[in-house]
Structure formats: C-alpha cells, structure tokens
Design a protein around this motif. Structure first.
Motif, mmCIF file in Angstrom:
data_model
loop_
_atom_site.group_PDB
_atom_site.id
_atom_site.type_symbol
_atom_site.label_atom_id
_atom_site.label_comp_id
_atom_site.label_asym_id
_atom_site.label_seq_id
_atom_site.Cartn_x
_atom_site.Cartn_y
_atom_site.Cartn_z
ATOM 1 N N GLY A 166 0.846 -1.201 0.000
ATOM 2 C CA GLY A 166 0.000 0.000 0.000
ATOM 3 C C GLY A 166 0.879 1.248 0.000
ATOM 4 O O GLY A 166 1.880 1.302 0.717
ATOM 5 N N SER A 167 0.464 2.252 -0.787
ATOM 6 C CA SER A 167 1.285 3.456 -0.866
ATOM 7 C C SER A 167 0.454 4.623 -1.403
ATOM 8 O O SER A 167 -0.792 4.579 -1.385
ATOM 9 C CB SER A 167 2.502 3.176 -1.760
ATOM 10 O OG SER A 167 3.383 4.273 -1.738
ATOM 11 N N LYS A 168 1.141 5.652 -1.900
ATOM 12 C CA LYS A 168 0.461 6.852 -2.405
ATOM 13 C C LYS A 168 1.359 7.559 -3.397
ATOM 14 O O LYS A 168 2.568 7.298 -3.444
ATOM 15 C CB LYS A 168 0.199 7.820 -1.258
ATOM 16 C CG LYS A 168 1.502 8.324 -0.649
ATOM 17 C CD LYS A 168 1.304 9.353 0.405
ATOM 18 C CE LYS A 168 1.075 10.722 -0.150
ATOM 19 N NZ LYS A 168 1.106 11.774 0.878
ATOM 20 N N ILE A 169 0.775 8.425 -4.172
ATOM 21 C CA ILE A 169 1.571 9.377 -4.946
ATOM 22 C C ILE A 169 1.033 10.755 -4.591
ATOM 23 O O ILE A 169 -0.164 11.035 -4.794
ATOM 24 C CB ILE A 169 1.501 9.089 -6.448
ATOM 25 C CG1 ILE A 169 2.144 7.721 -6.693
ATOM 26 C CG2 ILE A 169 2.201 10.176 -7.251
ATOM 27 C CD1 ILE A 169 2.368 7.339 -8.112
ATOM 28 N N GLU A 170 1.903 11.560 -4.004
ATOM 29 C CA GLU A 170 1.478 12.853 -3.486
ATOM 30 C C GLU A 170 0.720 13.659 -4.536
ATOM 31 O O GLU A 170 1.165 13.787 -5.677
ATOM 32 C CB GLU A 170 2.722 13.618 -3.000
ATOM 33 C CG GLU A 170 2.467 14.994 -2.454
ATOM 34 C CD GLU A 170 1.558 15.012 -1.219
ATOM 35 O OE1 GLU A 170 1.342 13.947 -0.609
ATOM 36 O OE2 GLU A 170 1.047 16.092 -0.889
ATOM 37 N N GLY A 171 -0.435 14.142 -4.166
ATOM 38 C CA GLY A 171 -1.226 14.978 -5.071
ATOM 39 C C GLY A 171 -2.100 14.181 -6.025
ATOM 40 O O GLY A 171 -2.979 14.745 -6.678
ATOM 41 N N GLN A 172 -1.859 12.855 -6.141
ATOM 42 C CA GLN A 172 -2.653 12.058 -7.090
ATOM 43 C C GLN A 172 -3.591 11.072 -6.405
ATOM 44 O O GLN A 172 -4.683 10.809 -6.889
ATOM 45 C CB GLN A 172 -1.720 11.284 -8.022
ATOM 46 C CG GLN A 172 -0.930 12.211 -8.939
ATOM 47 C CD GLN A 172 -0.099 11.426 -9.938
ATOM 48 O OE1 GLN A 172 -0.441 10.324 -10.316
ATOM 49 N NE2 GLN A 172 1.010 12.013 -10.353
ATOM 50 N N GLY A 173 -3.142 10.469 -5.279
ATOM 51 C CA GLY A 173 -4.010 9.540 -4.558
ATOM 52 C C GLY A 173 -3.282 8.276 -4.145
ATOM 53 O O GLY A 173 -2.057 8.159 -4.274
ATOM 54 N N GLY A 174 -4.056 7.291 -3.659
ATOM 55 C CA GLY A 174 -3.479 6.026 -3.207
ATOM 56 C C GLY A 174 -3.031 5.162 -4.373
ATOM 57 O O GLY A 174 -3.554 5.297 -5.492
ATOM 58 N N VAL A 175 -2.068 4.274 -4.113
ATOM 59 C CA VAL A 175 -1.644 3.298 -5.125
ATOM 60 C C VAL A 175 -1.388 1.957 -4.451
ATOM 61 O O VAL A 175 -1.113 1.882 -3.244
ATOM 62 C CB VAL A 175 -0.356 3.711 -5.889
ATOM 63 C CG1 VAL A 175 -0.588 4.880 -6.818
ATOM 64 C CG2 VAL A 175 0.801 3.978 -4.956
ATOM 65 N N VAL A 176 -1.467 0.891 -5.261
ATOM 66 C CA VAL A 176 -1.032 -0.433 -4.828
ATOM 67 C C VAL A 176 0.135 -0.832 -5.725
ATOM 68 O O VAL A 176 0.003 -0.873 -6.951
ATOM 69 C CB VAL A 176 -2.185 -1.453 -4.946
ATOM 70 C CG1 VAL A 176 -1.685 -2.842 -4.620
ATOM 71 C CG2 VAL A 176 -3.328 -1.084 -4.001
ATOM 72 N N LEU A 177 1.293 -1.082 -5.099
ATOM 73 C CA LEU A 177 2.510 -1.413 -5.849
ATOM 74 C C LEU A 177 2.648 -2.929 -5.949
ATOM 75 O O LEU A 177 2.318 -3.658 -5.006
ATOM 76 C CB LEU A 177 3.740 -0.823 -5.142
ATOM 77 C CG LEU A 177 3.657 0.672 -4.811
ATOM 78 C CD1 LEU A 177 4.913 1.127 -4.057
ATOM 79 C CD2 LEU A 177 3.475 1.498 -6.086
ATOM 80 N N HIS A 178 3.185 -3.407 -7.072
ATOM 81 C CA HIS A 178 3.241 -4.841 -7.380
ATOM 82 C C HIS A 178 4.709 -5.270 -7.522
ATOM 83 O O HIS A 178 5.467 -4.654 -8.278
ATOM 84 C CB HIS A 178 2.477 -5.066 -8.692
ATOM 85 C CG HIS A 178 2.278 -6.490 -9.076
ATOM 86 N ND1 HIS A 178 1.769 -6.872 -10.296
ATOM 87 C CD2 HIS A 178 2.516 -7.651 -8.402
ATOM 88 C CE1 HIS A 178 1.701 -8.192 -10.358
ATOM 89 N NE2 HIS A 178 2.146 -8.687 -9.221
#
Ligand code: DQQ
Length: 481
Positions: A166-178
């Motif tokens: 689980g993570s994020k990209i500042e200003g863009q939203g949450g992300v799930v890294l693979h």
C-alpha cells in the motif's frame, strides 16, 4: 485477586464483546498473518502490550480450531532495538514457503519490508538476517511516495511469489505497488497494479493513501481490496474492486464499499483449506480516548466473514456458518403486522448478546425499526432503522452515550429491497458491537456504548406506514471465552 489475568480482570466491563475476538487487554488494530496451519486457524494482530493506544506495535497471536473460540498465544513479533522494526512491527501477512511458516511485515521507521520464520508451528518467530528485504520504495517513484510504503500482501502465482504494498503518490491519490520474487528475499518491482484518483468522489472518495491491500481470485474474477486513508490520520473505510487480471495489469469493472459505517477498517483474508475466503477486519472504538484509557482496552475483531460472488457480480458478504455453535435460547415469530406508531411485539426478549434473523415486507413509505438495548422505561435504546424512501439502513446510537462518542453521526448503508420487495437482515449484537448483514451483499458495522445495565430490551417499531414481519428468529449467543 492476586495474579488475576488481564482478560479476567476486564471480563465485568459491560462494553466488552463476548463473542468477538479481542486481546486480553490494551490496544489492538489490524488483523495480520491470517493462515490455516495444520488445520488450526491463526490470527495475528497489531498489538500494543503497554496500553490502550497505538504505539510500540507488536504482533499479538491467537489460535482456534473453529474460527469462533480462540486461545491466546505468546506475542509473535516485538520491535528489535536497533533493527529495521525498532519503532514497530506493522501490518503484514503469512505464507507457507515450502513448509516453512513465513511472515512478511512492515518494519518502521522508515517503512520497509521484513520477514520472519517459525520452526515450531508458529509460536516462536525468528527475524530474517537479510531484513529489510525491501529497504525503500521504488526509485522511479522517488519522493512522491513520501515514505508511505507498507502492509505487504504476498501470494504464489505460477511458481513465483507476488507482493502488493500500500502506498500513495502525493497529489494524485493512493496506489497499490506490485512486486515479484523467486525466494521472498529478492524482489523486482513490476509497477503500479491500481492507482487512485484524488479527485474521484463517486461512488466514494478514494482518499490520499491506500493501506492493507489484499488480492485474490473468486470464480473467474479477481478482487482487490484496501483501506482508504485521508492523511494524516483519518482512517476512512475499506473498499473493493472486482475485475480482470492478466498477471501484470488489473482492470477493474466494479467498485464498492466493503463494510459500511465508520468502524470497520484494515481487513485481511484467510484462504481456508476447504476453499473459503474468510475475512476479518478491525472494529475501531467510537468513543473518546479518555473513555478508552479508563476502560483499559481498545479495538475488537469483526466476526469471520465469507466472501463469494453474487449472481450480479458484487461480493456476497456473510458470517461463517461456524458461529451457529454459539446459539443458546431461541425465539421464533411469524407473520407479525407492525402498524405505524406501535412498538413491542416481541414479548420479553432481553439480551446484550443476540443474533437476529428477520425477513420484513415494509410499506413503500415506511420507516421500519428494530430497537435494541432498550431500557425498560424506553429512555435509552439503539435504533436500527430501514428507511424505504431513502433506501437506507441506519444505526442511530442511543442519545445517552453521545457525550462519550467521537463520531456522533448515524451510521448508514445504501440498501434496496430485494426482488421480492423484502428486506432480509442478519444482525449480531455483542454489547458495544453491532454487525448487520443485509440482503446478501450489504454489511454495516457500528460501535455503540449503552450507559445503563438494564438496557437489554428488544422491540419492533414502524413510522409513516406499517410493515409485515414474515419471520423473525432470535437467539442469545454464548461467550467464546
Ligand atoms: N495500521 C498499521 C499499518 C497500517 C495501518 C500500523 C492500518 O501497517 O497501514 O499499526 O490501520
């Protein structure tokens, strides 16, 4: 009493749930490392042994042979001074690595991925000398992640290990890294499996950071779920996406809230040997920290919940069958007519720990309600209301507890009557916990804090129209301890 165990010491607290798992005392948050091992179900959880607040996070541990009754085991993971988890062993999962039970978890701070293995059937754990096995977020995402990089979820696919973070990209939203690995030690970053859009508001806002991802196959579909955070510290809700996965890309076709209300967060699944996908989530406290400190405990695990697919393609969300073993005294009524403004109809049923299965046929304009935890004079009660016009299920907490609760809002779930014009509710009341499973695919969880010891009554009620109760079955439920 000398040497009294913390679980026994807190047993008389009228808000302590009786058939939901919770640790002997102190703080608990996310379920972790859910795995069935040699037939037994293992539940690890985020735990602070030093008080009912988030800090010095360890992994607590309990074991069960039926997913219902639990036995406490020794703490599984504790922070190692000077190690990559010196400030806490945060969330993660358990896998079977060719017969070796292995935990992948988050060491903090900075947030990194660590491993631990057990050689004695999951009781004692050794941290891997190669820790941290992932020491930093992918270079190419640079500083946009802002150190938010946690909660590894690992599975095996075509002979390789895969991991989501689980993570994020500042200003863009949450992300799930693979990621992918052949040995759980060396990981290749494959890319972003799913990315949120901070500007999206429908069907829900997806927040600024995604925590605790889970990923699994159901039928010919794939399901990803995660918990949505609004930084810095608002833990909002868990959501799921169903879609198509080709080994690299996940293409969602449907997205929905997993459990409604503001209590349920950070769920994790266990894949059982009999082929079920069973989920537990953390039911947060809803009361002020001063009340929590006084109580000496914080956090409850949800009931074990099975996930399958509905014919329409959404998730079917139901409590596991094993819970039936807790049923005690029983009442059954059929074909009750509830007219507008009347209350009562259920005789003398009383209890703080109840299971209720009910099928209603409400009038189109009606507001239909089950009153729980009613005091004999009616001054205190928690109302579970279905509003036909708004198509909403609502938990209205009792007014007398409002001074101690943080979230004074009513807890709501959108809910339509089924194709037969019926509403099917399956309710579990456990003192300060209420979980409602409705029409197969809707779940609402809430925390409630009645103030009076005699608030134990159960009644039916209708406003602005009537309702027919085709059937209502009630059981008292026994304690699991
Ligand atoms: N709780 C853990 C984190 C996770 C968060 C820390 C979710 O690993 O992201 O206790 O509640």
């Amino acid at each position: 009493m000398l040497n009294e165990s913390p679980r026994n010491r807190l047993a008389t607290d009228p808000h302590r749930p009786q058939f939901h798992f919770l640790p002997p005392a102190n703080w608990m948050n996310d379920p972790n490392g859910l795995i069935q091992w040699k037939g037994l179900y293992h539940l690890f959880y985020q735990y602070n042994p030093y008080g009912p607040f988030h800090g010095t996070i360890h992994w607590g541990h309990a074991v069960s042979d039926d997913m219902v009754h639990w036995k406490d085991l020794p703490i599984a993971l504790a922070p190692t001074p000077g190690g990559p988890d010196a400030e806490g062993c945060w969330s993660g999962c358990a896998v079977n690595q060719d017969g070796v039970p292995t935990l992948a978890y988050t060491g903090v701070h900075p947030q990194v991925v660590c491993l631990a293995t057990s050689s004695d059937d999951l009781v004692r754990w050794e941290k891997h000398p190669a820790n941290p096995v992932i020491a930093r977020p992918p270079e190419e995402l640079g500083s946009h992640i802002q150190g938010q990089f946690r909660d590894p979820f690992v599975w095996k696919e075509h002979g390789s290990w895969h991991m989501l973070i689980g993570s994020k990209i500042e200003g863009q939203g949450g992300v799930v890294l693979h990621y992918r690995s052949v040995d759980l030690l060396h990981w290749d970053y494959l890319g972003i499996l799913l990315q949120g859009d901070i500007t999206q508001t429908k069907p829900f806002w997806t927040g600024t950071m995604w925590e605790c991802p889970n990923f699994f196959k159901l039928g010919d579909q794939y399901v990803i779920f995660f918990s949505v955070q609004s930084e810095p510290r608002d833990l909002l809700y868990a959501v799921y996406y169903i879609g198509y996965y080709d080994g690299q890309q996940f293409t969602p076709s449907l997205q929905s809230r997993l459990v409604h209300g503001s209590s349920f967060y950070a769920p994790q699944i266990m894949q059982t040997n009999d082929g079920r996908v069973v989920m537990w989530g953390w039911l947060k406290e809803g009361r002020r920290q001063s009340a929590v400190m006084e109580a000496g405990w914080s956090g409850v695990m949800s009931l074990p919940i099975t996930l399958t697919l509905m014919p329409e393609g959404t998730l079917r969300i139901e409590p596991v069958e094993e819970l039936k073993s807790l049923r005690g005294e029983h009442w059954h009524f059929e074909n009750l007519e509830i007219t507008s403004g009347t209350a009562g109809a259920l005789g003398n049923i009383r209890g703080g720990c109840l299971e209720i299965e009910a099928v209603f046929e409400p009038d189109a304009a009606a507001e239909f309600c089950i009153k729980l935890l009613c005091s004999p004079d009616g001054e205190e009660q928690t109302r579970l209301v279905y509003n036909c016009r708004q198509k909403r299920l609502i938990v209205e907490p009792n007014e007398s507890s409002l001074s101690t609760v943080v979230d004074r809002d009513m807890h709501k779930a959108p809910l339509s009557l089924d194709a037969n014009g019926e509403l099917r509710l399956h309710i579990f009341l456990d003192r300060s916990v209420i979980e409602i499973f409705a029409n197969g695919d809707t779940c609402l969880a809430s925390r409630i804090y009645p103030t009076r010891p005699d608030s134990l009554g159960l009644e039916l009620f209708a406003r602005r129209g009537g309702a027919k109760v085709k059937s209502i079955k009630v059981w008292t439920l026994e304690s699991i301890w």
